[in-house]
Design a protein around this motif. Structure first.
Motif, mmCIF file in Angstrom:
data_model
loop_
_atom_site.group_PDB
_atom_site.id
_atom_site.type_symbol
_atom_site.label_atom_id
_atom_site.label_comp_id
_atom_site.label_asym_id
_atom_site.label_seq_id
_atom_site.Cartn_x
_atom_site.Cartn_y
_atom_site.Cartn_z
ATOM 1 N N SER A 37 0.825 -1.203 0.000
ATOM 2 C CA SER A 37 0.000 0.000 0.000
ATOM 3 C C SER A 37 0.861 1.256 0.000
ATOM 4 O O SER A 37 0.596 2.215 -0.744
ATOM 5 C CB SER A 37 -0.923 -0.005 1.228
ATOM 6 O OG SER A 37 -1.671 1.186 1.303
ATOM 7 N N ALA A 38 1.925 1.262 0.811
ATOM 8 C CA ALA A 38 2.817 2.423 0.872
ATOM 9 C C ALA A 38 3.532 2.634 -0.458
ATOM 10 O O ALA A 38 3.703 3.777 -0.908
ATOM 11 C CB ALA A 38 3.826 2.247 1.997
ATOM 12 N N LEU A 39 3.955 1.550 -1.107
ATOM 13 C CA LEU A 39 4.638 1.674 -2.394
ATOM 14 C C LEU A 39 3.711 2.249 -3.456
ATOM 15 O O LEU A 39 4.124 3.067 -4.284
ATOM 16 C CB LEU A 39 5.170 0.315 -2.838
ATOM 17 C CG LEU A 39 6.274 -0.303 -1.966
ATOM 18 C CD1 LEU A 39 6.667 -1.675 -2.492
ATOM 19 C CD2 LEU A 39 7.487 0.614 -1.904
ATOM 20 N N ARG A 40 2.446 1.836 -3.424
ATOM 21 C CA ARG A 40 1.472 2.402 -4.366
ATOM 22 C C ARG A 40 1.290 3.890 -4.108
ATOM 23 O O ARG A 40 1.273 4.699 -5.040
ATOM 24 C CB ARG A 40 0.134 1.674 -4.256
ATOM 25 C CG ARG A 40 0.112 0.285 -4.880
ATOM 26 C CD ARG A 40 -1.313 -0.211 -5.020
ATOM 27 N NE ARG A 40 -1.987 -0.309 -3.739
ATOM 28 C CZ ARG A 40 -2.007 -1.404 -2.986
ATOM 29 N NH1 ARG A 40 -1.367 -2.493 -3.381
ATOM 30 N NH2 ARG A 40 -2.651 -1.427 -1.828
ATOM 31 N N ASP A 41 1.154 4.272 -2.839
ATOM 32 C CA ASP A 41 0.942 5.676 -2.500
ATOM 33 C C ASP A 41 2.125 6.543 -2.922
ATOM 34 O O ASP A 41 1.959 7.708 -3.308
ATOM 35 C CB ASP A 41 0.706 5.831 -0.992
ATOM 36 C CG ASP A 41 -0.618 5.228 -0.539
ATOM 37 O OD1 ASP A 41 -1.478 4.971 -1.401
ATOM 38 O OD2 ASP A 41 -0.784 5.011 0.681
ATOM 39 N N LEU A 42 3.344 5.994 -2.844
ATOM 40 C CA LEU A 42 4.549 6.745 -3.187
ATOM 41 C C LEU A 42 4.879 6.682 -4.672
ATOM 42 O O LEU A 42 5.784 7.377 -5.129
ATOM 43 C CB LEU A 42 5.745 6.218 -2.377
ATOM 44 C CG LEU A 42 5.725 6.493 -0.877
ATOM 45 C CD1 LEU A 42 6.828 5.704 -0.179
ATOM 46 C CD2 LEU A 42 5.882 7.990 -0.593
ATOM 47 N N GLY A 43 4.160 5.853 -5.421
ATOM 48 C CA GLY A 43 4.437 5.728 -6.839
ATOM 49 C C GLY A 43 5.731 5.014 -7.150
ATOM 50 O O GLY A 43 6.378 5.284 -8.166
ATOM 51 N N VAL A 44 6.128 4.083 -6.290
ATOM 52 C CA VAL A 44 7.389 3.351 -6.478
ATOM 53 C C VAL A 44 7.161 2.199 -7.444
ATOM 54 O O VAL A 44 6.327 1.324 -7.205
ATOM 55 C CB VAL A 44 7.915 2.833 -5.121
ATOM 56 C CG1 VAL A 44 9.117 1.916 -5.330
ATOM 57 C CG2 VAL A 44 8.303 4.001 -4.226
ATOM 58 N N GLY A 45 7.935 2.186 -8.527
ATOM 59 C CA GLY A 45 7.784 1.140 -9.519
ATOM 60 C C GLY A 45 8.935 0.163 -9.572
ATOM 61 O O GLY A 45 8.836 -0.878 -10.220
ATOM 62 N N TYR A 46 10.043 0.470 -8.905
ATOM 63 C CA TYR A 46 11.173 -0.460 -8.896
ATOM 64 C C TYR A 46 10.941 -1.542 -7.839
ATOM 65 O O TYR A 46 10.151 -1.360 -6.906
ATOM 66 C CB TYR A 46 12.489 0.284 -8.638
ATOM 67 C CG TYR A 46 12.494 1.183 -7.424
ATOM 68 C CD1 TYR A 46 12.793 0.694 -6.155
ATOM 69 C CD2 TYR A 46 12.213 2.541 -7.540
ATOM 70 C CE1 TYR A 46 12.800 1.519 -5.045
ATOM 71 C CE2 TYR A 46 12.227 3.375 -6.431
ATOM 72 C CZ TYR A 46 12.519 2.861 -5.186
ATOM 73 O OH TYR A 46 12.520 3.689 -4.088
ATOM 74 N N PRO A 47 11.609 -2.692 -7.972
ATOM 75 C CA PRO A 47 11.361 -3.791 -7.023
ATOM 76 C C PRO A 47 11.843 -3.450 -5.616
ATOM 77 O O PRO A 47 12.875 -2.811 -5.436
ATOM 78 C CB PRO A 47 12.167 -4.956 -7.608
ATOM 79 C CG PRO A 47 13.186 -4.327 -8.484
ATOM 80 C CD PRO A 47 12.568 -3.082 -9.031
ATOM 81 N N VAL A 48 11.084 -3.890 -4.641
ATOM 82 C CA VAL A 48 11.417 -3.666 -3.224
ATOM 83 C C VAL A 48 11.335 -5.001 -2.498
ATOM 84 O O VAL A 48 10.276 -5.647 -2.485
ATOM 85 C CB VAL A 48 10.478 -2.642 -2.568
ATOM 86 C CG1 VAL A 48 10.783 -2.510 -1.080
ATOM 87 C CG2 VAL A 48 10.598 -1.283 -3.253
#
Length: 276
Positions: A37-48
């Motif tokens: 959810s946090a990655l979606r909110d931040l617009g992060v597209g690289y793998p985490v």
């Protein structure tokens, strides 16, 4: 983070590989759904990758959130930076490593325009006089509610009439666990005396899927233009998930001030204050 995403997009065709590692600080950060959810909110597209057992953290002997490491094509760490900022320096290192690897192709490398706003903005170090502080009894400091922390038990706390710089207090029926304070009844309050441009609070509803309204005052008044991105000028906000909430961002001279966060309903879980 937005600036990392900008670099990932710009330099992907030149061979830049960007991988994030999420090492949790608080219990709710172990939940992969919260991370997604946090990655979606931040617009992060690289793998985490998730590092719930701290294996990567220990391998790098890391001690900081966030931390950035840059490795050359030989796999050797060539650069690191702890905390926010240093955007131009970091991109210069990226460009240098790509050039050494022959990826630049003779074309001019133009720096990404890093517009770090909101939570991504660097702290105002010149005025910052308040350190991070935790609400759980394991690591908290300067809790001045009479009687101090009562670990692991529901307890009715009261706040003193006056707080000194970097002191904080609870009011209402709270339970202090090792890493968090949970409000058991209606009408709870957290207050803190601080000296910083920004006040952030890591918190969220203790029950997944619920929401908890709150109201922020600054020196007893609505924050107005000093409100953070998670509250309105009247100080109203709602905690819908467990994350960091920006409550105050000041734009004028920075002095000692008192923030009070009031919760009309029970169910909030508070973890830590951070300042910027």
């Amino acid at each position: 983070l937005p600036y990392l995403q900008a670099w990932a997009v710009k330099y992907a065709s030149q061979g830049l590989v960007l991988i994030g590692v999420h090492t949790p600080e608080f219990p709710f950060e172990h939940n992969p759904d919260n991370v997604r959810s946090a990655l979606r909110d931040l617009g992060v597209g690289y793998p985490v990758a998730t590092d719930n057992d701290y294996a990567v953290w220990r391998a790098f002997d890391n001690h900081y959130w966030p931390a950035l490491y840059a490795a050359g094509p030989d796999g050797i760490i060539r650069y690191h930076h702890f905390g926010e900022e240093a955007y131009p320096r970091t991109e210069m290192v990226i460009q240098q490593l790509l050039a050494e690897a022959g990826a630049a192709g003779g074309t001019e490398l133009v720096s990404v325009d890093v517009d770090a706003v909101g939570l991504a903005a660097a702290a105002d170090w010149d005025t910052l006089r308040s350190p991070e502080n935790y609400l759980g009894y394991e690591r908290t400091e300067n809790l001045v509610s009479p009687g101090g922390p009562v670990p692991g038990e529901a307890h009715r706390y009261t706040a003193p009439s006056r707080l000194l710089l970097n002191e904080w207090a609870l009011a209402g029926d709270w339970t202090l666990a090792e890493q968090a304070a949970t409000l058991n009844g209606a009408g709870g309050q957290i207050s803190c005396r601080f000296h910083a441009r920004d006040v952030n609070l890591v918190m969220g509803p203790a029950q997944l899927g619920s929401s908890v309204p709150f109201r922020v005052t600054l020196d007893g008044q609505p924050p107005g233009t000093a409100h953070g991105i998670d509250v309105d000028p009247a100080g109203a906000g709602t905690a819908r998930q467990q994350r960091l909430y920006q409550l105050i961002r000041q734009h004028g001279p920075i002095t000692d001030r008192t923030i009070e966060i009031t919760f009309p309903d029970p169910g909030i879980e508070g973890f830590a204050f951070t300042f910027g």
